[in-house]
Scaffold this motif. Sequence first.
Motif, PDB file in Angstrom:
ATOM      1  N   GLY A  16       0.821  -1.212   0.000  1.00  0.00           N
ATOM      2  CA  GLY A  16       0.000   0.000   0.000  1.00  0.00           C
ATOM      3  C   GLY A  16       0.849   1.255   0.000  1.00  0.00           C
ATOM      4  N   ILE A  17       1.936   1.246   0.751  1.00  0.00           N
ATOM      5  CA  ILE A  17       2.850   2.389   0.793  1.00  0.00           C
ATOM      6  C   ILE A  17       3.504   2.586  -0.579  1.00  0.00           C
ATOM      7  N   VAL A  18       3.940   1.495  -1.204  1.00  0.00           N
ATOM      8  CA  VAL A  18       4.525   1.568  -2.550  1.00  0.00           C
ATOM      9  C   VAL A  18       3.521   2.168  -3.526  1.00  0.00           C
ATOM     10  N   LEU A  19       2.284   1.751  -3.409  1.00  0.00           N
ATOM     11  CA  LEU A  19       1.219   2.271  -4.264  1.00  0.00           C
ATOM     12  C   LEU A  19       1.052   3.778  -4.099  1.00  0.00           C
ATOM     13  N   VAL A  20       1.061   4.239  -2.865  1.00  0.00           N
ATOM     14  CA  VAL A  20       0.933   5.675  -2.593  1.00  0.00           C
ATOM     15  C   VAL A  20       2.055   6.456  -3.279  1.00  0.00           C
ATOM     16  N   VAL A  21       3.276   5.989  -3.117  1.00  0.00           N
ATOM     17  CA  VAL A  21       4.432   6.680  -3.703  1.00  0.00           C
ATOM     18  C   VAL A  21       4.296   6.758  -5.221  1.00  0.00           C
ATOM     19  N   LYS A  22       3.916   5.657  -5.840  1.00  0.00           N
ATOM     20  CA  LYS A  22       3.779   5.629  -7.295  1.00  0.00           C
ATOM     21  C   LYS A  22       2.622   6.521  -7.773  1.00  0.00           C
ATOM     22  N   VAL A  23       1.540   6.554  -7.016  1.00  0.00           N
ATOM     23  CA  VAL A  23       0.406   7.417  -7.360  1.00  0.00           C
ATOM     24  C   VAL A  23       0.826   8.885  -7.287  1.00  0.00           C
ATOM     25  N   TYR A  24       1.562   9.250  -6.261  1.00  0.00           N
ATOM     26  CA  TYR A  24       2.037  10.631  -6.152  1.00  0.00           C
ATOM     27  C   TYR A  24       2.958  10.985  -7.320  1.00  0.00           C
ATOM     28  N   ARG A  44      -5.912  10.915  -2.003  1.00  0.00           N
ATOM     29  CA  ARG A  44      -6.582  10.520  -0.757  1.00  0.00           C
ATOM     30  C   ARG A  44      -6.991   9.053  -0.769  1.00  0.00           C
ATOM     31  N   ALA A  45      -7.484   8.569  -1.909  1.00  0.00           N
ATOM     32  CA  ALA A  45      -7.871   7.159  -2.013  1.00  0.00           C
ATOM     33  C   ALA A  45      -6.652   6.258  -1.823  1.00  0.00           C
ATOM     34  N   SER A  46      -5.522   6.643  -2.417  1.00  0.00           N
ATOM     35  CA  SER A  46      -4.323   5.811  -2.283  1.00  0.00           C
ATOM     36  C   SER A  46      -3.815   5.804  -0.849  1.00  0.00           C
ATOM     37  N   VAL A  47      -3.810   6.952  -0.208  1.00  0.00           N
ATOM     38  CA  VAL A  47      -3.347   7.052   1.184  1.00  0.00           C
ATOM     39  C   VAL A  47      -4.271   6.277   2.116  1.00  0.00           C
ATOM     40  N   SER A  48      -5.537   6.218   1.766  1.00  0.00           N
ATOM     41  CA  SER A  48      -6.522   5.523   2.586  1.00  0.00           C
ATOM     42  C   SER A  48      -6.250   4.018   2.687  1.00  0.00           C
ATOM     43  N   ILE A  49      -5.631   3.449   1.679  1.00  0.00           N
ATOM     44  CA  ILE A  49      -5.413   1.997   1.656  1.00  0.00           C
ATOM     45  C   ILE A  49      -4.513   1.547   2.810  1.00  0.00           C
ATOM     46  N   PRO A  50      -3.252   1.994   2.881  1.00  0.00           N
ATOM     47  CA  PRO A  50      -2.425   1.559   4.012  1.00  0.00           C
ATOM     48  C   PRO A  50      -2.868   2.169   5.346  1.00  0.00           C
ATOM     49  N   SER A  51      -3.488   3.350   5.288  1.00  0.00           N
ATOM     50  CA  SER A  51      -3.944   3.989   6.528  1.00  0.00           C
ATOM     51  C   SER A  51      -5.024   3.171   7.225  1.00  0.00           C
ATOM     52  N   LEU A  76      -9.241   0.902  -2.602  1.00  0.00           N
ATOM     53  CA  LEU A  76      -8.479   0.374  -3.733  1.00  0.00           C
ATOM     54  C   LEU A  76      -9.332   0.413  -5.007  1.00  0.00           C
ATOM     55  N   CYS A  77     -10.589   0.020  -4.906  1.00  0.00           N
ATOM     56  CA  CYS A  77     -11.505   0.078  -6.054  1.00  0.00           C
ATOM     57  C   CYS A  77     -11.757   1.527  -6.478  1.00  0.00           C
ATOM     58  N   GLU A  78     -11.901   2.393  -5.496  1.00  0.00           N
ATOM     59  CA  GLU A  78     -12.088   3.818  -5.762  1.00  0.00           C
ATOM     60  C   GLU A  78     -10.880   4.373  -6.519  1.00  0.00           C
ATOM     61  N   LEU A  79      -9.691   4.029  -6.062  1.00  0.00           N
ATOM     62  CA  LEU A  79      -8.463   4.486  -6.713  1.00  0.00           C
ATOM     63  C   LEU A  79      -8.404   4.006  -8.160  1.00  0.00           C
ATOM     64  N   GLU A  80      -8.687   2.743  -8.373  1.00  0.00           N
ATOM     65  CA  GLU A  80      -8.638   2.206  -9.734  1.00  0.00           C
ATOM     66  C   GLU A  80      -9.611   2.952 -10.654  1.00  0.00           C
TER      67      GLU A  80
END
Length: 120
Positions: A16-24, A44-51, A76-80
């Motif tokens: 989830g953290i890796v995902l956040v970094v890549k999304v940013y 916000r959706a990406s940060v919400s996953i690991p949070s 995760l679905c929201e982000l996609e």
Amino acid sequence: MSSISSYKDLLIWKKGIVLVVKVYQLTKAFPTEELYALTSQIKRASVSIPSNIAEGYGRNTDKSFSHFIDISRGSLCELETQLIIAKELGFIVNFELYNEILELIIEESKMINAFSKSLK
């Protein structure tokens, strides 16, 4: 839950953290007029996953943990969905990174589903 010493040990949290970094990284190239609209929602959706994984762990019960894992899956679905919208609107310029993120989303979804089943 007793076999986990910290939420930071969980692979779903780490991914989830890796995902956040890549999304940013991806959203840096989005139009500036989208900064407080779709760009903000995607971040916000990406940060919400690991949070939510961390918050669920912190609640210290399997039932609460399971609930927050479900929220994480929803984010995760929201982000996609938001990334697909961004692509359709022409905001995506780095398609390699975009595709890498979509693959991470698929992987994270499978891992969250398996983890959720283990809690129930």
